[in-house]
Design an enzyme around this catalytic site. Structure first.
Site, PDB file in Angstrom:
ATOM      1  N   ASP A   8       0.919  -1.217   0.044  1.00 25.78           N
ATOM      2  CA  ASP A   8       0.003  -0.126  -0.061  1.00 25.78           C
ATOM      3  C   ASP A   8       0.963   1.227  -0.102  1.00 25.78           C
ATOM      4  O   ASP A   8       1.982   1.183  -0.216  1.00 25.78           O
ATOM      5  CB  ASP A   8      -0.918  -0.091   1.063  1.00 25.78           C
ATOM      6  CG  ASP A   8      -0.226   0.243   2.667  1.00 25.78           C
ATOM      7  OD1 ASP A   8       0.674   0.328   2.609  1.00 25.78           O
ATOM      8  OD2 ASP A   8      -1.310   0.426   3.515  1.00 25.78           O
ATOM      9  N   CYS A  66       3.215  -3.216   3.995  1.00 29.47           N
ATOM     10  CA  CYS A  66       2.349  -2.149   4.326  1.00 29.47           C
ATOM     11  C   CYS A  66       3.087  -1.301   5.326  1.00 29.47           C
ATOM     12  O   CYS A  66       4.137  -1.711   5.718  1.00 29.47           O
ATOM     13  CB  CYS A  66       0.867  -2.231   4.566  1.00 29.47           C
ATOM     14  SG  CYS A  66       0.694  -3.274   6.182  1.00 29.47           S
ATOM     15  N   THR A  68       2.825  -1.366   8.870  1.00 30.88           N
ATOM     16  CA  THR A  68       3.138  -2.093   9.865  1.00 30.88           C
ATOM     17  C   THR A  68       3.537  -3.533   9.436  1.00 30.88           C
ATOM     18  O   THR A  68       4.053  -4.338  10.268  1.00 30.88           O
ATOM     19  CB  THR A  68       2.156  -2.280  10.791  1.00 30.88           C
ATOM     20  OG1 THR A  68       0.846  -2.840  10.327  1.00 30.88           O
ATOM     21  CG2 THR A  68       1.918  -0.785  11.528  1.00 30.88           C
ATOM     22  N   GLY A  69       2.851  -3.895   8.410  1.00 29.69           N
ATOM     23  CA  GLY A  69       2.927  -5.326   7.733  1.00 29.69           C
ATOM     24  C   GLY A  69       1.755  -6.120   8.346  1.00 29.69           C
ATOM     25  O   GLY A  69       1.690  -7.175   7.735  1.00 29.69           O
ATOM     26  N   ILE A  70       1.046  -5.585   9.199  1.00 32.70           N
ATOM     27  CA  ILE A  70       0.072  -6.242   9.839  1.00 32.70           C
ATOM     28  C   ILE A  70      -1.211  -6.500   8.813  1.00 32.70           C
ATOM     29  O   ILE A  70      -1.851  -7.272   8.805  1.00 32.70           O
ATOM     30  CB  ILE A  70      -0.314  -5.525  11.071  1.00 32.70           C
ATOM     31  CG1 ILE A  70       0.735  -5.726  12.151  1.00 32.70           C
ATOM     32  CG2 ILE A  70      -1.615  -6.299  11.807  1.00 32.70           C
ATOM     33  CD1 ILE A  70       0.604  -4.975  13.422  1.00 32.70           C
ATOM     34  N   HIS A  99       9.653 -23.898   8.451  1.00 32.74           N
ATOM     35  CA  HIS A  99       8.698 -24.746   9.389  1.00 32.74           C
ATOM     36  C   HIS A  99       7.237 -24.622   8.896  1.00 32.74           C
ATOM     37  O   HIS A  99       6.472 -25.560   9.134  1.00 32.74           O
ATOM     38  CB  HIS A  99       8.983 -24.454  10.821  1.00 32.74           C
ATOM     39  CG  HIS A  99      10.093 -25.110  11.723  1.00 32.74           C
ATOM     40  ND1 HIS A  99      10.363 -24.808  12.802  1.00 32.74           N
ATOM     41  CD2 HIS A  99      11.393 -25.604  10.960  1.00 32.74           C
ATOM     42  CE1 HIS A  99      11.349 -25.526  13.162  1.00 32.74           C
ATOM     43  NE2 HIS A  99      12.084 -25.921  11.980  1.00 32.74           N
ATOM     44  N   HIS A 134       6.989 -31.130   9.986  1.00 33.54           N
ATOM     45  CA  HIS A 134       6.276 -29.866   9.698  1.00 33.54           C
ATOM     46  C   HIS A 134       5.075 -29.940   8.483  1.00 33.54           C
ATOM     47  O   HIS A 134       4.191 -29.135   8.386  1.00 33.54           O
ATOM     48  CB  HIS A 134       7.167 -28.922   9.119  1.00 33.54           C
ATOM     49  CG  HIS A 134       8.397 -28.635  10.354  1.00 33.54           C
ATOM     50  ND1 HIS A 134       8.027 -28.069  11.588  1.00 33.54           N
ATOM     51  CD2 HIS A 134       9.830 -29.092  10.463  1.00 33.54           C
ATOM     52  CE1 HIS A 134       9.180 -27.994  12.321  1.00 33.54           C
ATOM     53  NE2 HIS A 134      10.228 -28.615  11.675  1.00 33.54           N
TER      54      HIS A 134
HETATM   55  C1  RB5 Z   1      -1.891   2.939   6.347  1.00 34.15           C
HETATM   56  O1  RB5 Z   1      -2.077   4.226   6.967  1.00 34.15           O
HETATM   57  C2  RB5 Z   1      -1.460   1.739   7.248  1.00 34.15           C
HETATM   58  O2  RB5 Z   1      -2.672   1.607   8.281  1.00 34.15           O
HETATM   59  C3  RB5 Z   1      -1.359   0.439   6.572  1.00 34.15           C
HETATM   60  O3  RB5 Z   1      -0.149   0.788   5.919  1.00 34.15           O
HETATM   61  C4  RB5 Z   1      -0.782  -0.826   7.621  1.00 34.15           C
HETATM   62  O4  RB5 Z   1       0.016  -0.157   8.682  1.00 34.15           O
HETATM   63  C5  RB5 Z   1      -1.932  -1.246   8.087  1.00 34.15           C
HETATM   64  O5  RB5 Z   1      -2.069  -2.348   8.780  1.00 34.15           O
END
Ligand code: RB5
Length: 149
Positions: A8, A66, A68-70, A99, A134
């Site tokens: 993103d 993104c 955070t990558g989350i 694994h 695994h």
């Molecule tokens: C975008 O502002 C941010 O929320 C996105 O890049 C990401 O961190 C979401 O998990």
């Protein structure tokens, strides 16, 4: 090896660095599923597009970024057959291939500097699945998926 790439706006700048790095590698090609600018956008769109390319076999593995990558890892893991691993260190990047047979690497551009991110990419791509005990666990993950409606 062909990679599916997705990010993103939060991951856009780091993805450009990763693409430039991958361009120096002879045996790696990639398909970039966007986003293609730093304009605000919605990470699930790009996670899904890249993840579909991995499960279809068009690409072997994927890299998603993104802020955070989350968010992008949660999104990719909604696609059946995807095992997307959010990694912020090289040990996790190696072990998730060995694994978990992870097929997508996720990173947070607001978490990692580019130097470490490139090392994580290298580590993830160099490692392979250990199989054995695994493999049974991966089969159990697939069973969870198959129980969902
Ligand atoms: C975008 O502002 C941010 O929320 C996105 O890049 C990401 O961190 C979401 O998990």
């Amino acid at each position: 090896m062909k990679l599916a790439l997705g990010c993103d706006h939060g991951g856009y700048a780091l993805m450009q660095e990763i693409k430039a790095y991958l361009d120096t590698k002879e045996n790696i090609e990639y398909k970039d599923f966007g986003t293609y600018s730093e304009a605000s956008c919605d990470y699930p769109v790009f996670a899904e597009a890249a993840a579909n390319a991995v499960v279809s076999g068009e690409c072997d593995l994927g890299i998603l970024i993104c802020g955070t990558g989350i968010g992008i890892s949660i999104s990719a893991n909604k696609v059946k057959g995807i095992r997307a691993a959010l990694c912020s260190d090289c040990f996790s990047a190696e072990m998730t291939r060995r694994h978990n047979d992870a097929n997508m690497l996720c990173m947070g551009a607001r978490v990692l500097g580019p130097g470490l991110a490139l090392k994580i990419v290298d580590t993830f791509l160099a490692a392979g699945f250990d199989g054995g005990r695994h493999a049974n666990r991966i089969a159990l993950i697939s069973e969870i998926e198959s129980k969902q409606v």
